[in-house]
Design an enzyme around this catalytic site. Structure first.
Site, short mmCIF file in Angstrom:
data_model
loop_
_atom_site.label_atom_id
_atom_site.label_comp_id
_atom_site.label_asym_id
_atom_site.label_seq_id
_atom_site.Cartn_x
_atom_site.Cartn_y
_atom_site.Cartn_z
N CYS A 59 -68.47 0.56 -24.29
CA CYS A 59 -69.40 1.34 -23.36
C CYS A 59 -70.00 0.29 -22.29
O CYS A 59 -69.57 -0.83 -22.27
CB CYS A 59 -70.64 2.05 -24.21
SG CYS A 59 -71.84 1.06 -25.15
N THR A 60 -71.00 0.69 -21.64
CA THR A 60 -71.62 -0.16 -20.52
C THR A 60 -72.24 -1.37 -20.98
O THR A 60 -71.80 -2.57 -20.75
CB THR A 60 -72.56 0.58 -19.69
OG1 THR A 60 -71.93 1.95 -18.99
CG2 THR A 60 -73.02 -0.07 -18.37
#
Length: 284
Positions: free
Chosen positions: A186-187
């Protein structure tokens, strides 16, 4: 004035959040900080900003104040700089989860999910398999609009609209993961860590999280095996593999990401519409 932006999360069992909330709020206000801190039984998640002195004082407060009984002693912060304060006010909120999956809160005391660091992952992707010879599957745990800005090559993307849909799509697509080494990403790490823990709990084997998420990967190895940019939930909209802001912008009306090409469309009116929402607006 240069503003320091701090982001951090930590899965740890917390049971005194109601007592902490007013004390943490008061300390942040004393330091002139703004942003949001989420406290839940499963841990802490924060995005705050202030001066260098205020940021350093807050880090020391969380790590060392006896109030927290050492629960945040190893809390790691990501920092970035901006020319102005990106937040309007300071909020400390009590939540059921620090990242919403709508599943019973994870049990941090059982340990975090296994992780793979950026350099090791690059090595695996370079040769097409992990150290044991298993094929590696990259699993994007982000929302579809984020994935459209950029993702790892050949990553699995189940086009979810919100993270709470993740358990259902994994149940429906479990066969895609069997017999492979799965790396969730994810980020910045929080969603892929919770995703990896969930997959472990339902019996999927050989699951890892990407340590520090895409942004840490960019920092350590650049854009190898990645195409596009990385969407971020702040005024910058997206960062390239050199961690520089791009020319992508966020539509004020519908929050869609508007690429430089889409900004040339007559439908793009800054502060009003973009190609994604203009047809709906005109139809109304």
């Amino acid at each position: 004035m240069t503003i320091v932006n701090l982001a951090a999360y930590h899965f740890v069992s917390l049971d005194t959040n109601e007592q902490w909330r007013p004390l943490v709020t008061a300390r942040c206000n004393e330091l002139g900080l703004r942003g949001t801190i989420l406290l839940a039984p499963e841990g802490i998640n924060l995005f705050i900003a202030g001066t260098r002195e205020a940021a350093d004082a807050f880090i020391a407060y969380l790590r060392h104040d006896p109030l927290f009984e050492g629960k945040f002693a190893t809390l790691q912060f990501k920092e970035s700089l901006s020319d102005s304060q990106p937040f309007r006010r300071m909020l400390v909120r009590l939540k059921r989860e620090i990242i919403t999956m709508k599943k019973p809160a994870i049990k941090p005391e059982l340990g975090r999910a296994p992780f793979v660091d950026a350099q090791t992952l690059k090595t695996w992707l370079d040769r097409g398999h992990d150290d044991t010879g298993r094929p590696v599957v990259m699993l994007d745990t982000r929302n579809a609009f984020e994935v459209d800005v950029g993702t790892f090559d050949d990553a699995l993307d189940y086009r979810i609209d919100k993270f709470s849909e993740f358990p259902e799509v994994i149940d429906a697509n479990r066969a895609d993961l069997e017999g492979k080494t799965v790396v969730s990403f994810c980020t910045g790490g929080i969603r892929c860590e919770k995703a990896a823990i969930h997959m472990k709990e339902i019996g999927i084997e050989n699951v890892y999280q990407l340590e520090g998420g895409i942004l840490k990967y960019f920092e350590e190895v650049g854009g190898a095996h990645y195409h596009g940019d990385c969407f971020v939930f702040d005024y910058r909209t997206a960062l390239n593999p050199q961690l520089q802001p791009t020319e992508n912008v966020t539509c004020f009306a519908c929050r869609a990401v508007v690429t430089p090409e889409a900004q040339q469309s007559p439908s793009f009116v800054p502060g009003q519409s973009c190609p994604a929402c203009a047809p709906a607006a005109s139809a109304a």
